[in-house]
Design a protein around this motif. Sequence first.
Motif, PDB file in Angstrom:
ATOM      1  N   ASP A 121       0.853  -1.189   0.000  1.00  0.00           N
ATOM      2  CA  ASP A 121       0.000   0.000   0.000  1.00  0.00           C
ATOM      3  C   ASP A 121       0.886   1.235   0.000  1.00  0.00           C
ATOM      4  O   ASP A 121       1.483   1.575   1.020  1.00  0.00           O
ATOM      5  CB  ASP A 121      -0.922  -0.003   1.215  1.00  0.00           C
ATOM      6  N   LEU A 122       0.968   1.904  -1.153  1.00  0.00           N
ATOM      7  CA  LEU A 122       1.774   3.107  -1.296  1.00  0.00           C
ATOM      8  C   LEU A 122       0.960   4.388  -1.121  1.00  0.00           C
ATOM      9  O   LEU A 122       1.485   5.484  -1.290  1.00  0.00           O
ATOM     10  CB  LEU A 122       2.443   3.116  -2.679  1.00  0.00           C
ATOM     11  N   THR A 123      -0.300   4.253  -0.774  1.00  0.00           N
ATOM     12  CA  THR A 123      -1.176   5.413  -0.638  1.00  0.00           C
ATOM     13  C   THR A 123      -0.578   6.443   0.306  1.00  0.00           C
ATOM     14  O   THR A 123      -0.182   6.125   1.426  1.00  0.00           O
ATOM     15  CB  THR A 123      -2.569   4.983  -0.119  1.00  0.00           C
ATOM     16  N   GLY A 124      -0.474   7.671  -0.182  1.00  0.00           N
ATOM     17  CA  GLY A 124       0.011   8.767   0.640  1.00  0.00           C
ATOM     18  C   GLY A 124       1.513   8.875   0.775  1.00  0.00           C
ATOM     19  O   GLY A 124       1.998   9.784   1.445  1.00  0.00           O
ATOM     20  N   THR A 125       2.270   7.977   0.158  1.00  0.00           N
ATOM     21  CA  THR A 125       3.724   8.071   0.236  1.00  0.00           C
ATOM     22  C   THR A 125       4.259   8.885  -0.932  1.00  0.00           C
ATOM     23  O   THR A 125       3.605   9.015  -1.964  1.00  0.00           O
ATOM     24  CB  THR A 125       4.402   6.687   0.203  1.00  0.00           C
ATOM     25  N   SER A 126       5.446   9.421  -0.757  1.00  0.00           N
ATOM     26  CA  SER A 126       6.186  10.017  -1.864  1.00  0.00           C
ATOM     27  C   SER A 126       7.006   8.897  -2.482  1.00  0.00           C
ATOM     28  O   SER A 126       7.769   8.229  -1.781  1.00  0.00           O
ATOM     29  CB  SER A 126       7.114  11.124  -1.369  1.00  0.00           C
ATOM     30  N   LEU A 127       6.841   8.687  -3.783  1.00  0.00           N
ATOM     31  CA  LEU A 127       7.540   7.607  -4.483  1.00  0.00           C
ATOM     32  C   LEU A 127       8.558   8.214  -5.442  1.00  0.00           C
ATOM     33  O   LEU A 127       8.203   8.969  -6.342  1.00  0.00           O
ATOM     34  CB  LEU A 127       6.540   6.745  -5.251  1.00  0.00           C
ATOM     35  N   HIS A 128       9.822   7.879  -5.209  1.00  0.00           N
ATOM     36  CA  HIS A 128      10.920   8.339  -6.055  1.00  0.00           C
ATOM     37  C   HIS A 128      11.560   7.098  -6.676  1.00  0.00           C
ATOM     38  O   HIS A 128      12.129   6.277  -5.959  1.00  0.00           O
ATOM     39  CB  HIS A 128      11.987   9.066  -5.235  1.00  0.00           C
ATOM     40  N   ALA A 129      11.473   6.973  -7.980  1.00  0.00           N
ATOM     41  CA  ALA A 129      12.093   5.832  -8.663  1.00  0.00           C
ATOM     42  C   ALA A 129      13.567   6.126  -8.927  1.00  0.00           C
ATOM     43  O   ALA A 129      13.944   7.263  -9.228  1.00  0.00           O
ATOM     44  CB  ALA A 129      11.375   5.550  -9.974  1.00  0.00           C
ATOM     45  N   PHE A 130      14.389   5.092  -8.809  1.00  0.00           N
ATOM     46  CA  PHE A 130      15.776   5.198  -9.250  1.00  0.00           C
ATOM     47  C   PHE A 130      16.078   3.967 -10.084  1.00  0.00           C
ATOM     48  O   PHE A 130      15.601   2.865  -9.785  1.00  0.00           O
ATOM     49  CB  PHE A 130      16.752   5.372  -8.080  1.00  0.00           C
ATOM     50  N   VAL A 131      16.827   4.169 -11.167  1.00  0.00           N
ATOM     51  CA  VAL A 131      17.070   3.082 -12.105  1.00  0.00           C
ATOM     52  C   VAL A 131      18.513   3.095 -12.586  1.00  0.00           C
ATOM     53  O   VAL A 131      19.184   4.123 -12.572  1.00  0.00           O
ATOM     54  CB  VAL A 131      16.138   3.166 -13.338  1.00  0.00           C
ATOM     55  N   THR A 132      18.939   1.922 -13.024  1.00  0.00           N
ATOM     56  CA  THR A 132      20.164   1.807 -13.797  1.00  0.00           C
ATOM     57  C   THR A 132      19.753   1.389 -15.198  1.00  0.00           C
ATOM     58  O   THR A 132      18.753   0.685 -15.381  1.00  0.00           O
ATOM     59  CB  THR A 132      21.145   0.788 -13.187  1.00  0.00           C
ATOM     60  N   TYR A 133      20.504   1.834 -16.186  1.00  0.00           N
ATOM     61  CA  TYR A 133      20.103   1.606 -17.571  1.00  0.00           C
ATOM     62  C   TYR A 133      21.333   1.453 -18.459  1.00  0.00           C
ATOM     63  O   TYR A 133      22.453   1.784 -18.065  1.00  0.00           O
ATOM     64  CB  TYR A 133      19.246   2.777 -18.067  1.00  0.00           C
ATOM     65  N   ALA A 134      21.095   0.994 -19.683  1.00  0.00           N
ATOM     66  CA  ALA A 134      22.154   0.908 -20.686  1.00  0.00           C
ATOM     67  C   ALA A 134      22.028   2.048 -21.701  1.00  0.00           C
ATOM     68  O   ALA A 134      23.004   2.714 -22.009  1.00  0.00           O
ATOM     69  CB  ALA A 134      22.129  -0.436 -21.397  1.00  0.00           C
TER      70      ALA A 134
END
Length: 189
Positions: A121-134
């Motif tokens: 349950d992510l309701t109400g959270t701040s979601l910051h994605a971080f990724v690695t990529y080519a």
Amino acid sequence: MIAMPTPSTGSRVLVAYFSRAGENYWNGGRRDLETGNTDVLAGLISERIDCDVYRIEPAEPYSDRYDPTVARNVAEQNDDARPAIAGTLPDLSGYDTVLLGSPIWNVQPPMIMATFVEGVDLTGTSLHAFVTYAVSGLGSTASFYRDLNTGADLRDGLAVRGEEVREPAAGADVDQWLRAAGLIESWTS
């Protein structure tokens, strides 16, 4: 002496991530990695802030070879699959901020990331994605999570090229991203 950021206080933060070691794309070829690129990036983040860490492990591990992993990922994307996660998912009720990490496979996070965000349950959270990529940076990460209707406030993400995640510049990128997110207040020496 290198200046290290001072963690912010008052917010409970979870770093949740998926990473795969083994044979990886590397500057047009292949390279065997003992530690996956996203694992390295999650480590850079967790060293800098006060947080809990949850590693997303697939119930059926991905191959340590590159080509079978690519084939499985394409099939999972085509089927809109939700690969099972091993173990118990974390309770996010005590967290204000979730930093969610993964590689970018075929321009988006792997489908196991959909399994994760739909299972908590992510309701109400701040979601910051971080990724690695080519080659694709954040790819379609923002729309991937937005389309899953997580209930989270989706914030700016961080993309670090896999071939560069072990370089000092990656740490500077992490610092800048964490400062922009309000997770690092000031610099100390």
